[in-house]
Design a protein around this motif. Structure first.
Motif, PDB file in Angstrom:
ATOM      1  N   CYS A  66      34.836  51.251  40.692  1.00 51.73           N
ATOM      2  CA  CYS A  66      35.156  49.854  40.563  1.00 51.73           C
ATOM      3  C   CYS A  66      36.561  49.998  39.500  1.00 51.73           C
ATOM      4  CB  CYS A  66      34.110  49.186  39.829  1.00 51.73           C
ATOM      5  SG  CYS A  66      32.670  49.065  40.896  1.00 51.73           S
ATOM      6  N   LEU A  79      39.851  48.633  44.099  1.00 46.18           N
ATOM      7  CA  LEU A  79      38.746  49.095  43.361  1.00 46.18           C
ATOM      8  C   LEU A  79      38.338  50.274  44.133  1.00 46.18           C
ATOM      9  CD1 LEU A  79      36.919  45.515  42.712  1.00 46.18           C
ATOM     10  CD2 LEU A  79      38.539  46.854  41.003  1.00 46.18           C
ATOM     11  N   THR A 122      37.797  45.231  46.836  1.00 44.20           N
ATOM     12  CA  THR A 122      37.116  46.628  47.096  1.00 44.20           C
ATOM     13  C   THR A 122      37.894  47.113  48.456  1.00 44.20           C
ATOM     14  OG1 THR A 122      35.637  45.539  48.673  1.00 44.20           O
ATOM     15  CG2 THR A 122      34.983  45.653  46.531  1.00 44.20           C
ATOM     16  N   CYS A 181      30.921  47.029  43.753  1.00 44.10           N
ATOM     17  CA  CYS A 181      31.981  46.478  43.192  1.00 44.10           C
ATOM     18  C   CYS A 181      32.133  44.987  43.731  1.00 44.10           C
ATOM     19  CB  CYS A 181      33.346  47.080  43.599  1.00 44.10           C
ATOM     20  SG  CYS A 181      33.271  48.845  42.952  1.00 44.10           S
ATOM     21  N   GLN A 182      32.841  44.242  42.667  1.00 39.10           N
ATOM     22  CA  GLN A 182      32.997  42.576  43.185  1.00 39.10           C
ATOM     23  C   GLN A 182      34.469  42.326  43.444  1.00 39.10           C
ATOM     24  OE1 GLN A 182      30.484  40.520  43.337  1.00 39.10           O
ATOM     25  NE2 GLN A 182      29.162  42.577  42.817  1.00 39.10           N
TER      26      GLN A 182
END
Length: 279
Positions: free
Chosen positions: A80, A76, A54, A27-28
């Motif tokens: 995500c 997240l 995250t 995830c970003q």
């Protein structure tokens, strides 16, 4: 000097975590985290949208950053998906890879951050794993550093194990912390099955895979079979001690022998009545 030694041992412990445990969705993090001064200005002006972070990043925020962000945050999960928090915690327990939870917990224990330890224990749950991965968690966490093990066990509210050889040799498995984080193990036919006999090893009968117990410091010091099977049961598996005879096998009335995996398959890989293995 003491902290440096503890930190070094902890890093070794992290890298001894089975490699399969590190697989997870990438995830970003919200890019505004990297221009935090601008975010603070927006936050003070009341114009900032919630940050999306995250779990790994959230667990490594400094106290100052947590204070500024407050509940203007969405976590997240492992897929995500963003989830709002209230008073620094999500509304229900989020499932995450065990590696993420363990490393966050380990870091919090090292720095004496009891608040983060409690957030981890109360708000997150380890993702379920298959028997092969679960068996790999029966690895001793740095048996050469009792202080680290004691601190991890104390932070998690679990007991550290004592080897059968003497009262001086202590040990703690990754599996113990996996279970503490609510982790479960599931086999191909629903339940996972584990057996252990007289040898220092445990077998996942559904996969025909055997894992030897970790070696411990000290003469004739061994991990207890009961600690392994108890952890397997706590993770939702069916676990059996198949005795202490000369072979790890079940016996027919005809006095012929079959290995655990063969007997399990012949019984149709039962997942409901454990006693059917011995009929």
């Amino acid at each position: 000097m003491y902290f440096k030694a503890l930190f070094t041992a902890g890093v070794i412990s992290l890298f001894s975590l089975p490699a399969s445990a590190f697989a997870q969705v990438a995830c970003q993090d919200d890019e505004r985290l990297y221009s935090f001064a601008d975010y603070i200005d927006e936050r003070q002006a009341g114009t900032s949208e919630p940050l999306q972070l995250t779990v790994a990043t959230f667990l490594n925020l400094t106290p100052r950053a947590r204070e500024v962000i407050g509940d203007n945050l969405r976590l997240l999960d492992s897929e995500c998906r963003p989830m709002q928090v209230s008073q620094g915690e999500p509304p229900f327990r989020i499932e995450m890879p065990f590696s993420t939870l363990y490393m966050g917990f380990y870091d919090a224990v090292l720095r004496g951050d009891e608040r983060t330890q409690q957030i981890l224990l109360n708000s997150f749950r380890a993702e379920p794993v298959d028997p092969l991965e679960f068996v790999s968690y029966f690895t001793v966490i740095d048996s050469g550093n009792e202080e680290l093990m004691e601190r991890l066990a104390r932070g998690a509210g679990i007991n550290i194990h004592t080897a059968s050889c003497n009262d001086e040799t202590k040990y703690l498995h990754f599996a113990d912390l996996y279970v503490r984080f609510g982790g479960r193990v599931y086999g191909e036919h629903g339940k996972a099955w584990f057996v252990s006999g007289n040898r220092p090893e445990v077998t996942s009968v559904g996969d025909n895979f055997t894992q030897s117990f970790s070696s411990l410091a000290g003469r004739n010091c061994r991990v207890s079979k009961n600690t392994v099977l108890s952890a397997a049961e706590a993770a939702g598996a069916i676990a059996f001690s198949i005795g202490s005879g000369s072979t790890d096998s079940w016996q027919y009335n005809s006095n012929s022998y079959l290995e655990p995996y063969q007997k399990w398959l012949e019984q149709g890989a039962p997942d409901a009545v454990p006693a059917s293995l011995f009929d």
